[in-house]
Write a protein that holds these residues in place. Structure first.
Motif, mmCIF file in Angstrom:
data_model
loop_
_atom_site.group_PDB
_atom_site.id
_atom_site.type_symbol
_atom_site.label_atom_id
_atom_site.label_comp_id
_atom_site.label_asym_id
_atom_site.label_seq_id
_atom_site.Cartn_x
_atom_site.Cartn_y
_atom_site.Cartn_z
ATOM 1 N N LEU A 155 0.948 -1.029 0.109
ATOM 2 C CA LEU A 155 0.043 -0.130 -0.080
ATOM 3 C C LEU A 155 0.780 1.242 0.143
ATOM 4 O O LEU A 155 1.961 1.332 0.531
ATOM 5 C CB LEU A 155 -0.932 -0.019 1.408
ATOM 6 C CG LEU A 155 -1.926 -1.091 1.254
ATOM 7 C CD1 LEU A 155 -2.524 -1.110 2.631
ATOM 8 C CD2 LEU A 155 -3.042 -0.964 0.199
ATOM 9 N N LYS A 156 0.472 2.147 -0.754
ATOM 10 C CA LYS A 156 0.928 3.571 -0.610
ATOM 11 C C LYS A 156 -0.163 4.583 -0.261
ATOM 12 O O LYS A 156 -1.188 4.588 -0.848
ATOM 13 C CB LYS A 156 1.621 3.959 -2.081
ATOM 14 C CG LYS A 156 2.790 2.856 -2.413
ATOM 15 C CD LYS A 156 3.050 3.332 -4.007
ATOM 16 C CE LYS A 156 4.183 2.225 -4.278
ATOM 17 N NZ LYS A 156 4.758 2.549 -5.660
ATOM 18 N N PRO A 157 0.557 5.654 0.352
ATOM 19 C CA PRO A 157 -0.324 6.775 0.791
ATOM 20 C C PRO A 157 -0.865 7.427 -0.447
ATOM 21 O O PRO A 157 -0.238 7.659 -1.296
ATOM 22 C CB PRO A 157 0.499 7.890 1.547
ATOM 23 C CG PRO A 157 1.613 6.844 2.264
ATOM 24 C CD PRO A 157 1.922 5.580 1.175
ATOM 25 N N CYS A 158 -2.143 7.730 -0.393
ATOM 26 C CA CYS A 158 -2.839 8.560 -1.608
ATOM 27 C C CYS A 158 -3.895 9.346 -1.117
ATOM 28 O O CYS A 158 -4.171 9.286 0.054
ATOM 29 C CB CYS A 158 -3.007 7.468 -2.737
ATOM 30 S SG CYS A 158 -4.363 6.433 -2.044
ATOM 31 N N ARG A 159 -4.379 10.270 -1.980
ATOM 32 C CA ARG A 159 -5.637 10.721 -1.787
ATOM 33 C C ARG A 159 -6.556 10.482 -3.064
ATOM 34 O O ARG A 159 -6.100 10.304 -4.286
ATOM 35 C CB ARG A 159 -5.273 12.304 -1.822
ATOM 36 C CG ARG A 159 -4.710 12.701 -0.505
ATOM 37 C CD ARG A 159 -4.673 14.305 -0.564
ATOM 38 N NE ARG A 159 -3.905 14.611 0.854
ATOM 39 C CZ ARG A 159 -4.443 14.589 1.951
ATOM 40 N NH1 ARG A 159 -5.710 14.395 2.227
ATOM 41 N NH2 ARG A 159 -3.737 14.894 3.140
ATOM 42 N N ILE A 160 -7.909 10.265 -2.789
ATOM 43 C CA ILE A 160 -8.779 10.311 -3.818
ATOM 44 C C ILE A 160 -9.834 11.106 -3.599
ATOM 45 O O ILE A 160 -10.201 11.668 -2.392
ATOM 46 C CB ILE A 160 -9.637 8.778 -3.738
ATOM 47 C CG1 ILE A 160 -10.236 8.671 -2.601
ATOM 48 C CG2 ILE A 160 -8.379 7.803 -4.060
ATOM 49 C CD1 ILE A 160 -10.963 7.102 -2.312
ATOM 50 N N PRO A 161 -10.668 11.754 -4.606
ATOM 51 C CA PRO A 161 -11.633 12.501 -4.729
ATOM 52 C C PRO A 161 -12.666 12.355 -3.661
ATOM 53 O O PRO A 161 -13.212 11.070 -3.827
ATOM 54 C CB PRO A 161 -12.039 12.607 -6.077
ATOM 55 C CG PRO A 161 -10.983 12.267 -7.003
ATOM 56 C CD PRO A 161 -10.437 11.291 -5.905
#
Length: 490
Positions: free
Chosen positions: A28-34
């Motif tokens: 897993l990788k840190p991310c942002r989603i709408p």
């Protein structure tokens, strides 16, 4: 139509052949989603397009983990299964995550883009809602567009459309579970997501802890055929409710006759304003277009409450209200369907059983809706579906089955059949005056879902108190405000 990540005891993980927590975290990788303000974790899992050829063409299955807020979280994540078929679980996150707020305190919520949707080997066609009304009413134009879309999809690296069935997709889902190191998961599915959940239970019963299915579409439900029967019942209920409501009956005294006259007048040339572009257009209003404009609002009792007015206006030659309320249904970009995936599922799983469907066509809806599938599925590639897919065995895990009493597509008759097949571990709750989707409409049922999943043992889960949902009223029929009368009062 979400899942999660957790830690397992090292010995238990080894015995189960699961991925250790450190390995899961590395995936897993840190991310942002709408639609989600906080940082989440994103993962990608490589899967064979054809499970029988593990060394053949690969596709990437994308998933998102919304981490639990608590430091000491529960080990079993909640997997949300999106609807459609064709919805992206990740794209509907803004709509669904508020339903999981309490569960997310101590459990990871996992959203997997099912193969064919979102970023997971997407099979998308043009969204017809934005086309001119003349094109929307032109069946031959739509068929031409779908044939062209099919041609484009077949040219994709993953363009063998036989391998997008629910059965294969649930094998992807279990691979995500294993990657995350979870021994068991909780499933929450709505609409088509309930069929996906039932198929996961069938294939992987030992990996399931609790299940919530909302608006049940069982595997033995022949979708295009059952839609006609259930749409008709829901529409008739709208007319009957208007006739029983004094204010509605007074405002729309000839509703039933107006509806019959409207259908009898079709097809005919009309002029109307496009509900999205605002442009005035001339086009041929067809029967299937009117039925489709009625069918969408039936999903929501609030939108359905506008139908008496919209039908009355349409009978008088004013079509904007009817076209307008239908455009409100599923207007969010996140709820749009990947139609290539949609047809790949329905043409493989439902269409071959159309001839043996036992549902009688609705009086008004007849076979107008299923004729689209007759033509599309005659050309669309079909995957193989195991015969066991269509059966439902007793579930070893508790299952909370939710139905809206006036649901136009997955009414209680389907939920009752599923609950009976699932056996004593299933409890069926029918919420009065609710359409398609109980959890998104009745706040107290979200609390019920939380208590069901958080219950310490199976017996406690099945003793769930759902009395809060008994008094849900039906919205009264919409009546426009008469500005002249209001001005006179002042």
């Amino acid at each position: 139509m979400i899942q999660a990540l957790w830690r397992c005891l090292a010995v238990a993980a080894l015995l189960a052949g699961a991925v250790l927590p450190s390995q899961a975290e590395e995936a897993l990788k840190p991310c942002r989603i709408p639609g989600i303000k906080n940082e989440v974790q994103c993962g990608v899992l490589s899967r064979p397009l054809n499970p029988a050829e593990p060394a053949g063409t690969k596709i990437d299955v994308h998933y998102v983990v919304v981490p639990a807020l608590a430091r000491r979280k529960q080990p079993d994540p909640v997997f949300m299964l999106a609807g459609g078929p064709g919805q992206s679980a990740i794209k509907v996150a803004p709509q669904v995550m508020p339903l999981f707020t309490r569960l997310n305190n101590r459990r990871d919520i996992v959203l997997v883009d099912q193969r064919g949707t979102g970023q997971s080997a997407p099979l998308e066609c043009e969204d017809v809602r934005h086309l001119p009304l003349a094109d929307q009413s032109d069946t031959e134009r739509q068929m031409k567009d779908l044939r062209e879309c099919l041609g484009r999809l077949r040219k994709l690296p993953y363009g063998d459309l036989r391998f997008f069935t629910t059965t294969i997709a649930m094998q992807d889902l279990d691979a995500v579970r294993e990657r995350l190191g979870a021994q068991r998961v909780d499933l929450v599915g709505a609409s088509y997501g309930t069929r996906a959940a039932l198929e996961y239970i069938r294939q992987f019963p030992k990996q399931v802890r609790r299940v919530v299915i909302d608006g049940v579409a069982p595997p033995d439900m022949v979708l295009p055929a059952s839609f006609s029967t259930d749409n008709q019942a829901a529409f008739d209920a709208v007319v009957a409710a208007c006739e029983a409501e004094s204010a509605c009956a007074k405002a729309y005294p000839s509703l039933r006759a107006d509806w019959i006259a409207l259908l009898a007048s079709l097809p005919k040339p009309v002029t109307a304003v496009h509900p999205l572009s605002g442009k005035t257009e001339s086009f041929t209003l067809r029967r299937d277009m009117v039925l489709g404009s009625v069918r969408g609002p039936l999903y929501s009792p609030l939108l359905a409450s506008v139908l008496p007015m919209a039908i009355t206006e349409a009978a008088k030659g004013r079509y904007e209200p009817l076209l307008g309320i239908n455009s409100l249904f599923g207007s969010s970009k996140g709820t749009a369907l990947a139609m290539g995936m949609h047809f790949s599922v329905v043409c493989a799983e439902d269409f071959p059983r159309m001839a043996s469907a036992k549902d009688a066509p609705g009086r008004d809806f007849n076979r107008d809706f299923s004729r689209v599938y007759d033509r599309v599925c005659a050309e669309w590639p079909r995957g193989e579906v195991p015969e066991a897919f269509y059966s439902m065995a007793p579930s070893p895990a508790p299952v909370l089955v939710l139905s809206g009493s006036i649901d136009p597509v997955t009414p209680p008759r389907h939920g009752e059949r599923a609950a009976k097949a699932l056996g004593p571990s299933a409890m069926h709750v029918v919420v009065p005056n609710i359409g398609h989707g109980v959890l998104g409409t009745v706040p107290c049922m979200r609390d019920a879902m939380f208590r069901f999943i958080e219950a310490e043992d199976d017996a406690a889960a099945l003793k769930l108190d759902v009395s809060c949902a008994k008094g849900v009223p039906r919205p009264p029929a919409y009546r426009p405000i008469d500005l002249s009368t209001e001005t006179a009062k002042k």
